[in-house]
Design a protein around this motif. Structure first.
Motif, PDB file in Angstrom:
ATOM      1  N   GLY A  25      34.115  28.002  34.841  1.00 28.43           N
ATOM      2  CA  GLY A  25      33.503  29.148  34.207  1.00 28.43           C
ATOM      3  C   GLY A  25      34.042  30.458  34.733  1.00 28.43           C
ATOM      4  O   GLY A  25      34.964  30.510  35.555  1.00 28.43           O
ATOM      5  N   PRO A  26      33.465  31.574  34.294  1.00 30.92           N
ATOM      6  CA  PRO A  26      33.928  32.895  34.744  1.00 30.92           C
ATOM      7  C   PRO A  26      33.699  33.101  36.235  1.00 30.92           C
ATOM      8  O   PRO A  26      32.764  32.559  36.823  1.00 30.92           O
ATOM      9  N   VAL A  27      34.578  33.902  36.838  1.00 24.03           N
ATOM     10  CA  VAL A  27      34.451  34.243  38.251  1.00 24.03           C
ATOM     11  C   VAL A  27      33.371  35.311  38.388  1.00 24.03           C
ATOM     12  O   VAL A  27      33.449  36.373  37.760  1.00 24.03           O
ATOM     13  N   THR A  28      32.375  35.025  39.220  1.00 26.55           N
ATOM     14  CA  THR A  28      31.268  35.956  39.408  1.00 26.55           C
ATOM     15  C   THR A  28      31.216  36.542  40.810  1.00 26.55           C
ATOM     16  O   THR A  28      30.631  37.604  40.999  1.00 26.55           O
ATOM     17  N   ARG A  80      40.008  42.290  28.814  1.00 26.10           N
ATOM     18  CA  ARG A  80      38.725  41.598  28.714  1.00 26.10           C
ATOM     19  C   ARG A  80      38.771  40.277  29.473  1.00 26.10           C
ATOM     20  O   ARG A  80      37.793  39.901  30.150  1.00 26.10           O
ATOM     21  N   LEU A  81      39.889  39.564  29.390  1.00 23.97           N
ATOM     22  CA  LEU A  81      40.034  38.321  30.153  1.00 23.97           C
ATOM     23  C   LEU A  81      40.006  38.603  31.648  1.00 23.97           C
ATOM     24  O   LEU A  81      39.361  37.872  32.422  1.00 23.97           O
ATOM     25  N   PHE A  82      40.713  39.648  32.083  1.00 26.91           N
ATOM     26  CA  PHE A  82      40.719  40.004  33.503  1.00 26.91           C
ATOM     27  C   PHE A  82      39.302  40.251  34.022  1.00 26.91           C
ATOM     28  O   PHE A  82      38.938  39.778  35.102  1.00 26.91           O
ATOM     29  N   LYS A  83      38.504  40.994  33.266  1.00 21.65           N
ATOM     30  CA  LYS A  83      37.202  41.428  33.764  1.00 21.65           C
ATOM     31  C   LYS A  83      36.106  40.397  33.547  1.00 21.65           C
ATOM     32  O   LYS A  83      35.260  40.179  34.421  1.00 21.65           O
ATOM     33  N   GLN A  84      36.093  39.752  32.394  1.00 20.55           N
ATOM     34  CA  GLN A  84      34.984  38.872  32.073  1.00 20.55           C
ATOM     35  C   GLN A  84      35.205  37.433  32.514  1.00 20.55           C
ATOM     36  O   GLN A  84      34.228  36.719  32.770  1.00 20.55           O
ATOM     37  N   THR A  85      36.454  36.972  32.592  1.00 20.97           N
ATOM     38  CA  THR A  85      36.724  35.571  32.933  1.00 20.97           C
ATOM     39  C   THR A  85      37.318  35.425  34.328  1.00 20.97           C
ATOM     40  O   THR A  85      36.830  34.631  35.142  1.00 20.97           O
ATOM     41  N   GLY A 110      37.368  37.741  36.656  1.00 19.67           N
ATOM     42  CA  GLY A 110      36.576  38.469  37.637  1.00 19.67           C
ATOM     43  C   GLY A 110      37.331  39.561  38.362  1.00 19.67           C
ATOM     44  O   GLY A 110      37.105  39.773  39.562  1.00 19.67           O
ATOM     45  N   TRP A 111      38.191  40.307  37.640  1.00 20.99           N
ATOM     46  CA  TRP A 111      38.986  41.342  38.305  1.00 20.99           C
ATOM     47  C   TRP A 111      38.107  42.411  38.956  1.00 20.99           C
ATOM     48  O   TRP A 111      38.319  42.806  40.111  1.00 20.99           O
ATOM     49  N   THR A 112      37.092  42.880  38.269  1.00 21.35           N
ATOM     50  CA  THR A 112      36.268  43.983  38.784  1.00 21.35           C
ATOM     51  C   THR A 112      34.976  43.501  39.422  1.00 21.35           C
ATOM     52  O   THR A 112      34.085  44.307  39.688  1.00 21.35           O
ATOM     53  N   ARG A 113      34.843  42.207  39.684  1.00 26.47           N
ATOM     54  CA  ARG A 113      33.624  41.674  40.289  1.00 26.47           C
ATOM     55  C   ARG A 113      33.506  41.968  41.788  1.00 26.47           C
ATOM     56  O   ARG A 113      32.429  42.301  42.270  1.00 26.47           O
ATOM     57  N   PRO A 114      34.557  41.831  42.595  1.00 30.52           N
ATOM     58  CA  PRO A 114      34.389  42.015  44.051  1.00 30.52           C
ATOM     59  C   PRO A 114      34.004  43.446  44.397  1.00 30.52           C
ATOM     60  O   PRO A 114      34.431  44.403  43.753  1.00 30.52           O
ATOM     61  N   LYS A 115      33.212  43.577  45.440  1.00 34.92           N
ATOM     62  CA  LYS A 115      32.820  44.882  45.958  1.00 34.92           C
ATOM     63  C   LYS A 115      33.692  45.212  47.172  1.00 34.92           C
ATOM     64  O   LYS A 115      33.223  45.294  48.312  1.00 34.92           O
TER      65      LYS A 115
END
Length: 473
Positions: free
Chosen positions: A41-44, A352-357, A359-364
């Motif tokens: 699934g997507p990277v969270t 959209r793939l980078f961000k939603q699947t 997880g490009w912008t997920r890490p803090k």
């Protein structure tokens, strides 16, 4: 990298080359990339990636790799340029450049944040949110697809001029493609497409020594100039430099177009394109041209007005205005240009793939250097999906439609990458036993608080020549 390699051998060769580009925390960064590709699934979150079977190290090694690892970006860029590139029907390379934002509104301790323009859900609801903007350059495929070939990424800093950075970035990408043998003398010129936020005329002027054509969208309220009229014999005085005005929002100022074409499309109905030759913007000695020596140039090109019958969900679409740096265009060139510009929106699917699947912008992440490493890991993961495209099986859900061979989306290829990975190169070594560090002693206080950083530009450009001369003294 030889183009004659089989897909499996090409993927294995790229993975080995990528491993050599990692110069610090090598195994941790390589297995982190595999974890992104093989996660369910997507990277969270990053911590969840450390629990995948492909990542044999703990979450401490994962964060240590991002914060203190190192990637030879120059070598990785050359490796990406050596991969096979998609081309159009006339064997032309089409590049797209665009900016995508990694929004960090609450990261007050993260430096180098800028105010990023973000569109709202309704008209007139745009916002400016702090974050890290990244400029991407990608090669586009022909036809409707969600695949692109990312060739470069660069973060825009507080002291950077976005157009100047983009010009240098495009120059480096084109030179790498030429060195890799993708373009030779006699081949069609490389077409570069950009959206409204770019100064296409300035990019065309800066890149005039390269075999490229610039194609960009214009705002509907822009004013261009027609070529200067022929001067009658015996006329005295200084000759005019510009012709009459061409106002994009005033049809009364439009002369008869040199070319007009009509094309039937399956998605937009009838598309009508009109082209005017040798139109140019009137430059003034302000902003980016304030330091220009000598007379300001006249940058002529071809203006295109595209009107479609309908858009999905919009029965009254507005016309689309494009400007190309080439002159003397034919009707076939105009049709090829606007059709190539529509392929620019395929880059939005990649973002959209980078961000939603992926997880490009997920890490803090706190530091922009760690954000750069994570960005390049995402680019490498996407490149491996593109190379594994012929090898993946269609592992579709029961409610999903079957996909034709070669028409799998990047998300579906990622779904089967865990089955491809054991049969390709696995250069990372086994982890060594270790234990976490002691950390801060219990009960102690942090006596070195992290500094806070302001948001926005640190260098402001003079708007007038008077202000520029006064600042220079």
């Amino acid at each position: 990298m030889p183009a004659a390699l089989a897909p499996a051998a090409r993927l294995a060769a790229f993975r080995r080359d990528y491993y050599r580009c990692l110069t610090a925390r090598t195994d941790a960064l390589f297995e982190l990339t595999d974890a992104v590709l093989c996660a369910d699934g997507p990277v969270t979150s990053l911590a969840e990636l450390s629990l995948t079977a492909e990542h044999r190290r703990g979450h401490g090694a994962l964060y240590d790799g991002l914060n203190w690892g190192d990637i030879d970006i120059a070598r990785l860029r050359v490796t990406l340029a050596g991969l096979p590139l998609p081309r159009t029907a006339d064997a032309r390379i089409v590049l797209a450049v665009d900016v995508s934002n990694w929004l960090r509104p609450e990261a007050v301790t993260s430096p180098d944040r800028l105010f990023c323009h973000v569109y709202g859900r309704a008209k007139g609801q745009a916002q400016m949110i702090p974050g890290w903007p990244y400029s991407f350059v990608a090669a586009l495929e022909s036809g409707r697809t969600s695949w692109t070939a990312i060739l470069d990424a660069q973060r825009l800093g507080p002291a950077d001029d976005a157009t100047a950075v983009t010009a240098d970035q495009l120059r480096d990408v084109v030179n790498r493609l030429i060195e890799a043998g993708h373009w030779r003398q006699g081949d069609p010129e490389i077409l570069i497409v950009a959206d409204t936020g770019y100064d296409t005329a300035r990019l065309a002027h800066v890149l005039t020594d390269l075999p490229v054509q610039l194609l960009g969208r214009l705002r509907a309220d822009r004013v261009l100039r027609l070529p200067k009229p022929a001067r009658p014999a015996g006329t005295t005085g200084r000759p005019p430099k510009h012709g009459p005005e061409f106002r994009l929002d005033t049809p009364a100022t439009w002369p008869t177009p040199q070319h007009q074409t009509t094309t039937a499309t399956s998605r937009y109905g009838t598309a009508t394109a009109a082209g005017w030759d040798r139109l140019h913007p009137r430059l003034t000695r302000r902003t980016c041209w304030i330091d220009h020596h000598g007379d300001l140039p006249v940058i002529e090109g071809t203006l295109i007005r595209l009107q479609v019958e309908h858009l999905p969900g919009d029965r009254d679409p507005k016309p689309l205005w494009l400007w190309c740096s080439a002159t003397g265009a034919t009707a076939a060139d105009i049709d090829r240009w606007w059709q190539s510009f529509l392929r620019r929106f395929d880059l939005e699917h990649t973002f959209r793939l980078f961000k939603q699947t992926l997880g490009w912008t997920r890490p803090k992440l706190r530091t922009p250097q760690a954000a750069d490493r994570w960005t390049w890991l995402i680019i490498v993961a996407h490149t491996q999906l593109r190379l594994a495209r012929p090898l993946a099986a269609d592992l579709r859900r029961p409610w999903e439609r079957p996909a034709l061979p070669g028409r799998l989306t990047p998300a579906r290829v990622r779904r089967g990458f865990r089955n491809i990975r054991p049969n390709t190169a696995l250069p990372a070594s086994a982890p060594k036993p270790g234990k976490p560090g002691p950390g801060r002693p219990p009960g102690s206080r942090n006596r070195r608080p992290t500094p806070r950083h302001d948001v926005g530009k640190t260098v402001k450009r003079d708007l007038t020549i008077t202000a520029h001369n006064q600042r220079k003294g």
